[in-house]
Write a protein that holds these residues in place. Structure first.
Motif, short mmCIF file in Angstrom:
data_model
loop_
_atom_site.label_atom_id
_atom_site.label_comp_id
_atom_site.label_asym_id
_atom_site.label_seq_id
_atom_site.Cartn_x
_atom_site.Cartn_y
_atom_site.Cartn_z
N UNK A 82 12.12 2.03 11.74
CA UNK A 82 12.55 3.44 11.75
C UNK A 82 12.00 4.23 12.93
N UNK A 83 12.36 3.85 14.13
CA UNK A 83 11.86 4.57 15.31
C UNK A 83 12.26 6.04 15.29
N UNK A 84 13.46 6.34 14.77
CA UNK A 84 13.96 7.71 14.80
C UNK A 84 13.15 8.65 13.92
N UNK A 85 12.34 8.11 13.03
CA UNK A 85 11.49 8.97 12.19
C UNK A 85 10.39 9.64 13.01
N UNK A 86 10.13 9.11 14.22
CA UNK A 86 9.07 9.65 15.06
C UNK A 86 9.56 10.02 16.47
N UNK A 87 10.47 9.23 17.02
CA UNK A 87 10.91 9.39 18.41
C UNK A 87 12.17 10.24 18.47
N UNK A 88 12.09 11.35 19.22
CA UNK A 88 13.23 12.25 19.36
C UNK A 88 14.20 11.81 20.44
N UNK A 89 15.27 12.56 20.60
CA UNK A 89 16.34 12.21 21.54
C UNK A 89 15.86 12.13 22.99
N UNK A 90 14.88 12.97 23.36
CA UNK A 90 14.44 13.01 24.75
C UNK A 90 13.06 12.38 24.97
N UNK A 91 12.45 11.90 23.90
CA UNK A 91 11.09 11.39 24.01
C UNK A 91 11.00 10.07 24.77
N UNK A 92 9.83 9.85 25.37
CA UNK A 92 9.56 8.59 26.08
C UNK A 92 8.98 7.58 25.10
N UNK A 93 9.35 6.30 25.27
CA UNK A 93 8.83 5.26 24.38
C UNK A 93 8.60 3.95 25.15
N UNK A 117 15.69 -3.43 21.72
CA UNK A 117 15.94 -3.27 20.29
C UNK A 117 15.67 -1.83 19.84
N UNK A 118 14.63 -1.22 20.38
CA UNK A 118 14.32 0.17 20.04
C UNK A 118 15.44 1.09 20.52
N UNK A 119 15.94 0.84 21.72
CA UNK A 119 17.04 1.64 22.26
C UNK A 119 18.26 1.51 21.36
N UNK A 120 18.57 0.28 20.94
CA UNK A 120 19.74 0.08 20.08
C UNK A 120 19.58 0.85 18.77
N UNK A 121 18.38 0.80 18.19
CA UNK A 121 18.14 1.53 16.94
C UNK A 121 18.33 3.03 17.14
N UNK A 123 20.10 4.46 19.53
CA UNK A 123 21.52 4.71 19.81
C UNK A 123 22.29 4.89 18.50
N UNK A 124 21.98 4.03 17.52
CA UNK A 124 22.66 4.12 16.23
C UNK A 124 22.27 5.40 15.49
N UNK A 125 20.99 5.80 15.64
CA UNK A 125 20.50 6.98 14.92
C UNK A 125 21.04 8.29 15.50
N UNK A 126 21.12 8.34 16.85
CA UNK A 126 21.47 9.60 17.51
C UNK A 126 22.88 9.62 18.09
N UNK A 127 23.58 8.50 18.07
CA UNK A 127 24.94 8.47 18.59
C UNK A 127 25.01 8.76 20.08
N UNK A 128 24.01 8.31 20.83
CA UNK A 128 24.01 8.50 22.29
C UNK A 128 23.59 7.19 22.95
N UNK A 129 24.09 6.97 24.15
CA UNK A 129 23.87 5.69 24.83
C UNK A 129 22.83 5.77 25.93
N UNK A 130 22.32 6.99 26.20
CA UNK A 130 21.37 7.15 27.30
C UNK A 130 20.19 8.00 26.83
#
Length: 372
Positions: A82-93, A117-121, A123-130
């Motif tokens: 669940x990366x999206x529970x902590x990492x926001x749309x603009x955050x660095x990871x 894999x984190x990016x793919x997760x 992408x699915x959570x936020x509906x954005x590719x970048x």
């Protein structure tokens, strides 16, 4: 607040102390393993862990643990976290970690796969590719031991040993977390007097003072998780305020450091002042042969110099002999001396009442304790 699984890596030999610290801050389900302690708690416990833990190296939030024997298994399991529970749309990871006794031995490949894999997760959570990654840093850390993968987010940022008081040090300083562990094993109390006849940068004295005055070692610095949007800023503010209020300003503690190097004496004073304990820590230029203290109960903490070359080792052995003779004149003192030399006791002239295996960085040492 959500319940978190928290892990605190530490130097080998300090695990039981870190476990005690985890319980003291309100951690539940404390599990002690080689080189780390894991526990559960909410965001307030996470904040207290960063502020109060003296002997842990950092504090991380565990996202998941699983087995993986191939890069495909690694990718598929990472995507479930669940990366999206902590990492926001603009955050660095960014990603870093290590692997030991595993078929997944290529660190760069593991980093790349975990990142994808984190990016793919996300992408699915936020509906954005970048992901521009211009926001708060959420350092992803992974460990792989015998094909068991643990994925974490580093809530500390800079290691916890970076208290903020020791920007300058002598050539071979003892790590702050190890010094704090030695102070714990010596059971430093608020009314104790502590001596270090070879004080270097003053780390053993300062960590003893922080313990005696109940000063949270992280109270004067910031942590990575304080900038995470998933965390409540007021929780960290409240815990820092509580830490300041917990300081024991009535402690009678005093510490005295000695060294033959004038620069060490200057650094000890400078670092003690930065740590806000300068009024109770003194330093004086003096050789070990001149060590003389009042005939009163006190504690000596000492990290005598040692070398890797033959001549340096012989010099260290002669120093141990001199130390043994000097301290024999002060039977009222309790001694805690750390050394990597396996024959320290024979040169010192006394068998320790107890020994504790510790690591000073990658150097295996023993803490020789004389207290009877």
């Amino acid at each position: 607040m959500q319940q978190l699984t928290i892990t605190a890596p530490c130097l080998f030999g300090l695990e039981s102390i870190v476990g005690h610290e985890a319980r003291a801050i309100g951690g539940d389900d404390v599990t002690v393993a080689d080189g780390r302690v894991t526990f559960t708690g909410d965001e307030a416990v996470l904040a207290r862990a960063n502020l109060w833990m003296r002997t842990a190296e950092r504090v991380c939030v565990v996202l998941g643990t699983f087995e993986a024997r191939s890069f495909e298994e690694l990718f598929d399991n990472i995507v479930q976290l669940p990366f999206e529970a902590f990492i926001g749309r603009k955050d660095a990871f960014p990603v870093k970690g290590w692997s030991l006794k595993s078929g997944l031995h290529s660190i760069p490949d593991c980093q790349s796969i975990i990142k994808r894999a984190a990016v793919k997760r996300l992408e699915q959570a936020y509906g954005q590719a970048w992901f521009e990654e211009t926001g708060a840093v959420h350092q992803i850390r992974f460990s792989i031991l015998k094909d068991v993968v643990t994925v974490m987010l580093d809530s500390s940022g800079i290691g916890l040993h970076k208290r903020g008081y020791r920007q300058n040090s002598t050539e071979a300083p003892i790590k702050e977390t190890l010094a704090a562990g030695i102070a714990d094993l010596a059971r430093i109390r608020p009314d104790d007097t502590v001596y270090d006849p070879m004080c270097g940068s003053g780390t053993l004295l300062i960590e003893s003072a922080l313990r005696a005055f109940r000063i949270a070692p992280g109270v004067r610095r910031k942590f990575a998780a304080e900038s995470w949007s998933s965390m409540h800023r007021n929780v960290w503010e409240q815990e820092r305020k509580a830490a300041i209020e917990a300081i024991n300003r009535d402690a009678k503690f005093h510490a005295h450091g000695f060294d033959i190097d004038p620069e060490a004496i200057r650094l000890t004073k400078e670092n003690a002042d930065k740590a806000a304990v300068g009024k109770r820590v003194s330093s004086l230029k003096q050789d070990i042969d001149g060590f003389a203290v009042p005939d009163e109960p006190a504690i000596v903490l000492c990290n005598p110099p040692y070398g890797e070359r033959l001549l340096e080792i012989r010099e260290a052995e002669e120093l141990y002999r001199r130390m043994g003779k000097v301290f024999a004149r002060h039977p009222q003192l309790k001694l805690y001396i750390i050394s990597p030399h396996e024959q320290f006791e024979s040169f010192f002239g006394r068998r320790a009442d107890k020994k504790r295996k510790l690591y000073n960085g990658m150097i295996k040492c023993q803490l020789f304790m004389y207290y009877k």
